[in-house]
Scaffold this motif. Structure first.
Motif, short mmCIF file in Angstrom:
data_model
loop_
_atom_site.label_atom_id
_atom_site.label_comp_id
_atom_site.label_asym_id
_atom_site.label_seq_id
_atom_site.Cartn_x
_atom_site.Cartn_y
_atom_site.Cartn_z
N MET A 1 0.98 -1.13 0.05
CA MET A 1 -0.03 -0.09 0.14
C MET A 1 0.85 1.22 -0.11
SD MET A 1 -3.39 0.86 2.42
CE MET A 1 -2.52 1.37 3.76
N SER A 2 2.07 1.28 0.42
CA SER A 2 2.98 2.46 0.49
C SER A 2 3.27 2.91 -0.91
CB SER A 2 4.43 1.87 1.00
OG SER A 2 4.86 0.89 0.44
N ASP A 3 3.08 2.28 -2.12
CA ASP A 3 3.35 2.64 -3.22
C ASP A 3 2.19 3.22 -3.83
OD1 ASP A 3 6.02 1.79 -3.28
OD2 ASP A 3 5.72 0.02 -4.49
N GLU A 4 0.91 2.84 -3.17
CA GLU A 4 -0.20 3.45 -3.78
C GLU A 4 -0.47 5.00 -3.27
OE1 GLU A 4 -4.78 1.72 -4.62
OE2 GLU A 4 -3.35 0.71 -3.17
N GLN A 5 -1.16 5.90 -4.41
CA GLN A 5 -1.43 6.97 -3.74
C GLN A 5 -2.70 6.97 -2.98
OE1 GLN A 5 -2.04 9.82 -6.99
NE2 GLN A 5 -2.48 11.45 -5.91
N MET A 6 -2.65 7.81 -1.95
CA MET A 6 -3.68 7.89 -0.91
C MET A 6 -4.19 9.21 -1.38
SD MET A 6 -3.55 4.93 0.48
CE MET A 6 -4.02 5.19 2.47
N HIS A 7 -5.59 9.40 -1.01
CA HIS A 7 -6.43 10.48 -1.40
C HIS A 7 -7.33 11.22 0.00
CE1 HIS A 7 -5.65 9.72 -5.39
NE2 HIS A 7 -6.15 8.35 -5.17
N GLN A 8 -7.23 12.24 0.16
CA GLN A 8 -8.07 12.69 1.42
C GLN A 8 -9.46 12.80 1.00
OE1 GLN A 8 -6.79 16.34 3.53
NE2 GLN A 8 -4.58 15.18 3.64
N ILE A 9 -10.51 12.79 2.03
CA ILE A 9 -11.89 12.52 1.85
C ILE A 9 -12.63 13.70 0.91
CG2 ILE A 9 -12.45 13.86 3.87
CD1 ILE A 9 -14.54 11.70 4.32
N GLY A 10 -12.09 15.02 1.12
CA GLY A 10 -12.68 15.96 -0.06
C GLY A 10 -12.20 15.70 -1.15
N GLU A 11 -11.05 15.32 -1.66
CA GLU A 11 -10.70 14.74 -3.05
C GLU A 11 -11.53 13.88 -3.38
OE1 GLU A 11 -6.98 12.97 -5.56
OE2 GLU A 11 -6.59 13.83 -3.47
N THR A 22 -22.07 11.51 3.35
CA THR A 22 -22.19 10.23 2.81
C THR A 22 -21.16 9.30 3.03
OG1 THR A 22 -23.89 11.01 1.12
CG2 THR A 22 -23.11 8.99 0.73
N ILE A 23 -19.98 9.93 2.48
CA ILE A 23 -18.69 9.01 2.75
C ILE A 23 -18.42 8.71 4.16
CG2 ILE A 23 -15.99 9.01 2.28
CD1 ILE A 23 -16.83 10.73 -0.29
N ARG A 24 -18.57 9.51 4.99
CA ARG A 24 -18.46 9.39 6.41
C ARG A 24 -19.47 8.10 7.02
NH1 ARG A 24 -17.99 15.10 7.15
NH2 ARG A 24 -15.91 15.62 7.04
N HIS A 25 -20.60 8.19 6.47
CA HIS A 25 -21.73 7.22 6.77
C HIS A 25 -21.22 5.97 6.26
CE1 HIS A 25 -25.62 5.34 7.42
NE2 HIS A 25 -25.74 5.24 6.25
N TYR A 26 -20.82 6.00 5.07
CA TYR A 26 -20.33 4.50 4.59
C TYR A 26 -19.31 4.02 5.20
CZ TYR A 26 -23.15 5.42 0.44
OH TYR A 26 -24.31 5.56 -0.34
N GLU A 27 -18.13 4.79 5.93
CA GLU A 27 -17.37 4.10 6.81
C GLU A 27 -17.92 3.87 8.24
OE1 GLU A 27 -13.61 5.74 9.54
OE2 GLU A 27 -14.81 7.38 8.52
N GLU A 28 -18.80 4.62 8.68
CA GLU A 28 -19.60 4.09 10.04
C GLU A 28 -20.35 2.77 10.00
OE1 GLU A 28 -22.23 7.79 10.99
OE2 GLU A 28 -20.49 8.87 11.06
N VAL A 29 -20.82 2.62 8.80
CA VAL A 29 -21.70 1.27 8.60
C VAL A 29 -20.79 0.30 8.23
CG1 VAL A 29 -23.95 2.50 8.40
CG2 VAL A 29 -22.61 2.01 6.32
N PRO A 33 -14.79 1.71 4.48
CA PRO A 33 -13.91 2.18 5.52
C PRO A 33 -12.89 2.93 4.73
CG PRO A 33 -13.72 -0.14 5.81
CD PRO A 33 -14.87 0.26 4.72
N PRO A 34 -12.05 3.80 5.17
CA PRO A 34 -10.79 4.45 4.69
C PRO A 34 -9.69 3.45 4.88
CG PRO A 34 -11.24 5.56 6.67
CD PRO A 34 -12.50 4.73 6.29
#
Length: 137
Positions: A1-11, A22-29, A33-34
């Motif tokens: 996973m270290s080579d894979e680009q990571m994106h913040q939630i806004g992006e 909605t994205i946070r909700h999908y994490e909560e349920v 998850p991120p």
């Protein structure tokens, strides 16, 4: 996973067209998850996470429940792992058929809505532009 680009939630929200909530909700349920967090606790998503969110977004108008969405994601994960048995494929075929049926229903609803809009346009074209419209009884 270290080579894979990571994106913040806004992006991710901008890329997928979902709200932060909605994205946070999908994490909560525990649907999507991120894959990580920054030292400051900000959610980080991989490209695979973004694709999962896109798939969930596509399932939503087809009225898939959260449990159905979760199952579809799990079945796809099993298939991607390369060790699925026939039951995994059969269940995915069942969900594909369900999606197709729901697409047909949506197309029928859209046809009805378009027919109504056309009727209203025709009626609006027949009425004088001035004065209140009379009600028919």
């Amino acid at each position: 996973m270290s080579d894979e680009q990571m994106h913040q939630i806004g992006e991710v929200a901008d890329t997928v067209g979902l709200s932060l909530r909605t994205i946070r909700h999908y994490e909560e349920v525990d649907l999507v998850p991120p894959s990580g967090r920054t030292a400051g606790g900000f959610r980080l998503y991989t490209d695979d996470d973004i694709e999962r969110l896109r798939l969930v977004k596509h399932m939503k108008p087809l009225d898939f429940s959260l449990d159905e969405m979760r199952t579809v994601l799990e079945l796809r994960d099993t298939l991607a792992d390369g060790t699925p048995d026939d039951s995994v494929r059969e269940r995915l075929v069942m969900y594909a058929a369900l999606a197709e049926e729901r697409c047909r229903n949506l197309r029928a609803q859209l046809e009805n809505a378009e027919a109504m809009a056309a009727m209203l346009r025709r009626e609006a074209g027949r009425r004088p532009a001035t004065g209140p419209a009379r009600r028919r009884r």
